[in-house]
Structure formats: structure tokens, C-alpha cells
Scaffold this active site. Structure first.
Site, mmCIF file in Angstrom:
data_model
loop_
_atom_site.group_PDB
_atom_site.id
_atom_site.type_symbol
_atom_site.label_atom_id
_atom_site.label_comp_id
_atom_site.label_asym_id
_atom_site.label_seq_id
_atom_site.Cartn_x
_atom_site.Cartn_y
_atom_site.Cartn_z
ATOM 1 N N ARG A 85 34.495 47.882 -27.156
ATOM 2 C CA ARG A 85 36.352 48.495 -26.809
ATOM 3 C C ARG A 85 36.309 49.407 -28.627
ATOM 4 O O ARG A 85 37.526 50.345 -28.620
ATOM 5 C CB ARG A 85 37.466 47.966 -26.443
ATOM 6 C CG ARG A 85 37.438 48.325 -24.694
ATOM 7 C CD ARG A 85 38.549 49.021 -24.108
ATOM 8 N NE ARG A 85 38.444 49.337 -22.786
ATOM 9 C CZ ARG A 85 38.317 47.704 -21.211
ATOM 10 N NH1 ARG A 85 38.917 46.534 -21.882
ATOM 11 N NH2 ARG A 85 38.465 48.634 -20.486
ATOM 12 N N ARG A 122 45.233 58.971 -6.295
ATOM 13 C CA ARG A 122 44.224 57.264 -5.904
ATOM 14 C C ARG A 122 45.588 56.661 -5.125
ATOM 15 O O ARG A 122 46.014 55.959 -5.220
ATOM 16 C CB ARG A 122 44.513 57.357 -7.415
ATOM 17 C CG ARG A 122 42.894 55.735 -7.241
ATOM 18 C CD ARG A 122 42.427 55.960 -8.485
ATOM 19 N NE ARG A 122 42.403 55.068 -9.620
ATOM 20 C CZ ARG A 122 42.349 54.768 -11.434
ATOM 21 N NH1 ARG A 122 40.929 54.542 -10.904
ATOM 22 N NH2 ARG A 122 42.672 54.238 -11.491
ATOM 23 N N ARG A 160 48.302 55.092 -20.676
ATOM 24 C CA ARG A 160 47.027 54.457 -20.542
ATOM 25 C C ARG A 160 46.065 55.476 -21.308
ATOM 26 O O ARG A 160 44.911 55.336 -21.996
ATOM 27 C CB ARG A 160 46.130 54.668 -18.944
ATOM 28 C CG ARG A 160 47.253 53.286 -18.787
ATOM 29 C CD ARG A 160 46.981 52.753 -16.892
ATOM 30 N NE ARG A 160 45.529 52.676 -16.557
ATOM 31 C CZ ARG A 160 44.343 53.399 -16.050
ATOM 32 N NH1 ARG A 160 45.338 53.047 -14.058
ATOM 33 N NH2 ARG A 160 43.821 52.805 -15.294
#
Ligand SMILES: [Zn+2]
Length: 207
Positions: A85, A122, A160
Site C-alpha cells: 500500500r 453493492r 475511501r
């Protein structure tokens, strides 16, 4: 290894890759959760960091991945999800795979508008938490009912995405010029994305 924003279908594609090459899917998020649940020394360390509101640092997560890649089931390859990351993690990974087959980077690209649209619709299994894939109103893993994901409200999604962009842009710069970097158009049907990934991985492995 896979890069891709939330909603890009990384879970679905990971299942396909694991099946196609019979390699372990190494998700750092899942490994950390398991370590915490099992109460291993690492798990206790991670739990303490999380309870204090801190972030799992590069050193800890790199140690987790290093140990995992020493397991014999990775000898024919592996799929990394959630790592690296950061640039220090990416540099550590390059050292870990030194002497092995080249690291192939699959970057599943999706516009922000498409991410927001997908996440808004989703669904997740109410029983086991698996993300729903494809059609139907039942979980493909356990048959449980599907419900909207709690963390997919629009502001949460935007936050996010911001975190993802800040984390990922340096990684795309780090890997982007390599012959084994594969940018995949994620805004298509899952089976078409899978076919593109298989083709890209096979081509990259020959470079
Ligand atoms: Zn389920």
C-alpha cells in the site's frame, strides 16, 4: 499483485486467478483479522495497535507478508491483495521476490463515477459477509440473503476513494513503467475483465 479501487471487482477476479493458476490468494486484511482472532503474538500486537486507533505500520505488515511468502504453497506463485500500500512496502516486496519469477502488477482501472455508481448498488451477504457477485438474490458461498453494504454510503465511498487515490498514485508511478505492469479496463463485464487479466498475465510472464 492487484491494484484497484473499491468496487473494481478485485474479490471476484482474485477467485478466478486463484482457480486458473492454483495459487494462494494472500489478503493482508484477512491475515491480520485471523492473527487477531487466533491471538498469536503478531495478532496481539496488531490488536493493540488497532485499539489505540493507530495504523498498522510498514514494518509490521511487511513482516506478516515476508513470513507468509516463506510458506511452501507460494513456490509456484501467489496472488497478493492489499499489499503493498506504500512505497516502502513495495520496495520490501521487490526484495522478497528477488530471484523469483517477475512480479506482475494487475491494475484494475475504474473511473470515480463508475466506482460510486457500483458501490451504491453493492450488496453483501447478511450471513457470511461475502460481496455479492453477478445476478441472483442469494449469496454464492452460503446461500444467505443479500443486503446493501453498511459502509457504502456516498460520503464514505468518496472518503475511501480519496484514501485509495492518495495511496495508489505513488504505486502506479513506482510500477507503471515496468513491462510487467498491466492496466486492465475494469468497467466491463466481470468475465471480460477476467479474460483480459488472464491474457495480460500470460503476456507479462513471457517478458
Ligand atoms: Zn454468504
Amino acid at each position: 499483485m492487484m491494484l484497484g479501487p473499491p468496487g473494481a471487482g478485485k474479490g471476484t477476479q482474485a477467485r478466478q486467478l486463484r482457480r486458473r493458476w492454483d495459487i494462494p490468494h494472500i489478503s493482508t486484511g484477512a491475515m491480520l483479522r485471523e492473527a487477531v482472532q487466533a491471538g498469536t503474538p503478531l495478532g496481539r500486537e496488531v490488536a493493540a495497535i488497532m485499539e489505540s486507533g493507530g495504523l498498522i505500520n510498514d514494518e509490521v505488515i511487511t513482516r506478516v507478508v515476508t513470513e507468509r511468502l516463506e510458506q511452501p504453497d507460494t513456490s509456484n506463485g501467489f496472488l497478493l491483495d492489499g499489499f503493498p500500500r506504500t512505497i516502502p512496502q513495495a520496495q520490501a516486496l521487490d526484495q522478497m521476490v528477488d530471484g523469483r519469477a517477475p512480479l506482475i502488477v494487475i491494475d484494475i482501472a475504474l473511473t470515480e463515477a463508475e466506482v460510486v455508481r457500483r458501490l451504491a448498488s453493492r450488496m453483501v451477504c447478511a450471513e457470511c459477509g461475502t460481496n455479492a457477485t453477478g445476478e441472483g438474490d442469494r449469496c454464492h458461498d452460503c446461500g444467505g440473503p443479500l443486503v446493501p453494504r453498511a459502509d457504502d454510503r456516498e460520503q464514505v465511498v468518496i472518503n475511501r476513494l480519496k484514501v485509495y487515490r492518495e495511496q495508489t498514485e505513488p504505486l502506479v508511478r513506482y510500477y507503471g513503467e515496468r513491462p510487467t505492469y498491466c492496466r486492465i479496463d475494469g468497467a466491463r463485464l466481470p468475465d471480460d475483465v477476467t479474460a483480459d487479466i488472464f491474457r495480460a498475465v500470460e503476456e507479462a510472464a513471457r517478458r
